[in-house]
Design a protein around this motif. Structure first.
Motif, PDB file in Angstrom:
ATOM      1  N   MET A   1      12.916  15.777 -12.960  1.00 32.88           N
ATOM      2  CA  MET A   1      12.551  16.493 -11.764  1.00 32.88           C
ATOM      3  C   MET A   1      11.325  17.350 -12.083  1.00 32.88           C
ATOM      4  O   MET A   1      11.256  17.980 -13.120  1.00 32.88           O
ATOM      5  CB  MET A   1      13.701  17.392 -11.312  1.00 32.88           C
ATOM      6  CG  MET A   1      13.241  18.267 -10.199  1.00 32.88           C
ATOM      7  SD  MET A   1      14.213  19.639  -9.532  1.00 32.88           S
ATOM      8  CE  MET A   1      15.782  19.641 -10.174  1.00 32.88           C
ATOM      9  N   LYS A   2      10.389  17.369 -11.171  1.00 29.91           N
ATOM     10  CA  LYS A   2       9.201  18.197 -11.331  1.00 29.91           C
ATOM     11  C   LYS A   2       9.223  19.293 -10.262  1.00 29.91           C
ATOM     12  O   LYS A   2       9.326  19.013  -9.076  1.00 29.91           O
ATOM     13  CB  LYS A   2       7.932  17.360 -11.178  1.00 29.91           C
ATOM     14  CG  LYS A   2       6.683  18.179 -11.362  1.00 29.91           C
ATOM     15  CD  LYS A   2       5.430  17.338 -11.202  1.00 29.91           C
ATOM     16  CE  LYS A   2       4.217  18.228 -11.334  1.00 29.91           C
ATOM     17  NZ  LYS A   2       2.985  17.525 -11.075  1.00 29.91           N
ATOM     18  N   ILE A   3       9.145  20.543 -10.725  1.00 27.80           N
ATOM     19  CA  ILE A   3       9.068  21.678  -9.815  1.00 27.80           C
ATOM     20  C   ILE A   3       7.638  22.179  -9.855  1.00 27.80           C
ATOM     21  O   ILE A   3       7.161  22.651 -10.886  1.00 27.80           O
ATOM     22  CB  ILE A   3      10.063  22.786 -10.214  1.00 27.80           C
ATOM     23  CG1 ILE A   3      11.484  22.237 -10.179  1.00 27.80           C
ATOM     24  CG2 ILE A   3       9.899  24.001  -9.308  1.00 27.80           C
ATOM     25  CD1 ILE A   3      12.536  23.175 -10.690  1.00 27.80           C
ATOM     26  N   SER A   4       6.952  22.047  -8.738  1.00 31.03           N
ATOM     27  CA  SER A   4       5.533  22.390  -8.731  1.00 31.03           C
ATOM     28  C   SER A   4       5.323  23.893  -8.582  1.00 31.03           C
ATOM     29  O   SER A   4       6.140  24.614  -8.023  1.00 31.03           O
ATOM     30  CB  SER A   4       4.833  21.654  -7.589  1.00 31.03           C
ATOM     31  OG  SER A   4       5.377  22.054  -6.360  1.00 31.03           O
ATOM     32  N   PHE A   5       4.195  24.347  -9.102  1.00 28.38           N
ATOM     33  CA  PHE A   5       3.791  25.738  -8.985  1.00 28.38           C
ATOM     34  C   PHE A   5       2.988  25.895  -7.711  1.00 28.38           C
ATOM     35  O   PHE A   5       2.116  25.093  -7.412  1.00 28.38           O
ATOM     36  CB  PHE A   5       2.940  26.151 -10.190  1.00 28.38           C
ATOM     37  CG  PHE A   5       2.364  27.530 -10.051  1.00 28.38           C
ATOM     38  CD1 PHE A   5       3.155  28.645 -10.237  1.00 28.38           C
ATOM     39  CD2 PHE A   5       1.036  27.716  -9.717  1.00 28.38           C
ATOM     40  CE1 PHE A   5       2.636  29.924 -10.106  1.00 28.38           C
ATOM     41  CE2 PHE A   5       0.501  28.983  -9.585  1.00 28.38           C
ATOM     42  CZ  PHE A   5       1.304  30.088  -9.779  1.00 28.38           C
ATOM     43  N   SER A   6       3.292  26.916  -6.968  1.00 30.45           N
ATOM     44  CA  SER A   6       2.581  27.155  -5.722  1.00 30.45           C
ATOM     45  C   SER A   6       1.828  28.473  -5.814  1.00 30.45           C
ATOM     46  O   SER A   6       2.444  29.537  -5.906  1.00 30.45           O
ATOM     47  CB  SER A   6       3.575  27.205  -4.558  1.00 30.45           C
ATOM     48  OG  SER A   6       2.888  27.457  -3.363  1.00 30.45           O
ATOM     49  N   PRO A   7       0.501  28.421  -5.802  1.00 30.95           N
ATOM     50  CA  PRO A   7      -0.268  29.666  -5.883  1.00 30.95           C
ATOM     51  C   PRO A   7      -0.089  30.498  -4.616  1.00 30.95           C
ATOM     52  O   PRO A   7       0.237  29.966  -3.558  1.00 30.95           O
ATOM     53  CB  PRO A   7      -1.715  29.178  -6.026  1.00 30.95           C
ATOM     54  CG  PRO A   7      -1.721  27.809  -5.459  1.00 30.95           C
ATOM     55  CD  PRO A   7      -0.346  27.247  -5.692  1.00 30.95           C
ATOM     56  N   PRO A   8      -0.285  31.813  -4.723  1.00 34.52           N
ATOM     57  CA  PRO A   8      -0.118  32.663  -3.544  1.00 34.52           C
ATOM     58  C   PRO A   8      -1.181  32.370  -2.491  1.00 34.52           C
ATOM     59  O   PRO A   8      -2.301  31.975  -2.816  1.00 34.52           O
ATOM     60  CB  PRO A   8      -0.284  34.083  -4.091  1.00 34.52           C
ATOM     61  CG  PRO A   8      -1.042  33.917  -5.355  1.00 34.52           C
ATOM     62  CD  PRO A   8      -0.685  32.560  -5.893  1.00 34.52           C
ATOM     63  N   PHE A   9      -0.818  32.553  -1.231  1.00 35.88           N
ATOM     64  CA  PHE A   9      -1.758  32.378  -0.135  1.00 35.88           C
ATOM     65  C   PHE A   9      -2.419  33.725   0.145  1.00 35.88           C
ATOM     66  O   PHE A   9      -1.748  34.671   0.553  1.00 35.88           O
ATOM     67  CB  PHE A   9      -1.052  31.866   1.122  1.00 35.88           C
ATOM     68  CG  PHE A   9      -1.956  31.789   2.310  1.00 35.88           C
ATOM     69  CD1 PHE A   9      -2.882  30.763   2.427  1.00 35.88           C
ATOM     70  CD2 PHE A   9      -1.913  32.761   3.290  1.00 35.88           C
ATOM     71  CE1 PHE A   9      -3.732  30.696   3.521  1.00 35.88           C
ATOM     72  CE2 PHE A   9      -2.756  32.706   4.390  1.00 35.88           C
ATOM     73  CZ  PHE A   9      -3.670  31.672   4.501  1.00 35.88           C
ATOM     74  N   ILE A  10      -3.694  33.825  -0.119  1.00 34.19           N
ATOM     75  CA  ILE A  10      -4.428  35.060   0.107  1.00 34.19           C
ATOM     76  C   ILE A  10      -5.652  34.742   0.950  1.00 34.19           C
ATOM     77  O   ILE A  10      -6.571  34.073   0.491  1.00 34.19           O
ATOM     78  CB  ILE A  10      -4.855  35.716  -1.219  1.00 34.19           C
ATOM     79  CG1 ILE A  10      -3.623  36.024  -2.066  1.00 34.19           C
ATOM     80  CG2 ILE A  10      -5.674  36.981  -0.960  1.00 34.19           C
ATOM     81  CD1 ILE A  10      -3.925  36.539  -3.445  1.00 34.19           C
ATOM     82  N   ASP A  11      -5.626  35.227   2.195  1.00 33.01           N
ATOM     83  CA  ASP A  11      -6.777  35.008   3.071  1.00 33.01           C
ATOM     84  C   ASP A  11      -7.559  36.314   3.225  1.00 33.01           C
ATOM     85  O   ASP A  11      -7.240  37.332   2.597  1.00 33.01           O
ATOM     86  CB  ASP A  11      -6.351  34.431   4.419  1.00 33.01           C
ATOM     87  CG  ASP A  11      -5.472  35.374   5.221  1.00 33.01           C
ATOM     88  OD1 ASP A  11      -5.297  36.550   4.828  1.00 33.01           O
ATOM     89  OD2 ASP A  11      -4.949  34.934   6.261  1.00 33.01           O
ATOM     90  N   SER A  12      -8.580  36.317   4.056  1.00 35.25           N
ATOM     91  CA  SER A  12      -9.452  37.486   4.194  1.00 35.25           C
ATOM     92  C   SER A  12      -8.717  38.705   4.750  1.00 35.25           C
ATOM     93  O   SER A  12      -9.041  39.846   4.398  1.00 35.25           O
ATOM     94  CB  SER A  12     -10.670  37.151   5.056  1.00 35.25           C
ATOM     95  OG  SER A  12     -10.264  36.764   6.358  1.00 35.25           O
ATOM     96  N   SER A  13      -7.708  38.493   5.603  1.00 39.71           N
ATOM     97  CA  SER A  13      -6.972  39.645   6.135  1.00 39.71           C
ATOM     98  C   SER A  13      -6.159  40.334   5.038  1.00 39.71           C
ATOM     99  O   SER A  13      -6.052  41.564   5.016  1.00 39.71           O
ATOM    100  CB  SER A  13      -6.068  39.225   7.296  1.00 39.71           C
ATOM    101  OG  SER A  13      -5.033  38.385   6.848  1.00 39.71           O
TER     102      SER A  13
END
Length: 91
Positions: free
Chosen positions: A1-13
């Motif tokens: 099983m592969k558990i992927s890494f999810s980077p944080p969502f950072i937008d301009s706001s």
């Protein structure tokens, strides 16, 4: 099983909010923290809410709150950060 890494969502706001906090001089216990606590209390219906510096501190508080003591069984996930098990050891 592969558990992927999810980077944080950072937008301009989010960047704008971060800059505002950094420039305010209140990084930990300022008005944004008070607003977070108030908003979370309203959302959950609790009368008191406490923001802490990390998940680790929150987990330590929760274990103490629930009265976890030496000899109690606490089950932690196998795929986790070391702090998950360490807070149990400290309790």
């Amino acid at each position: 099983m592969k558990i992927s890494f999810s980077p944080p969502f950072i937008d301009s706001s989010i960047e704008k909010e971060l800059i505002e906090v950094l420039r305010s001089g209140w990084i930990t216990t300022g008005p944004k923290t008070a607003l977070l606590q108030q908003t979370f209390a309203q959302y959950t219906g609790f009368s008191h809410v406490l923001a802490v510096n990390s998940w680790t501190s929150g987990a330590q508080l929760a274990l103490k709150w629930f009265g976890v003591c030496p000899g109690d069984e606490v089950i932690v996930p196998a795929y986790t950060y070391a702090a998950t098990a360490l807070v149990v050891l400290h309790a």
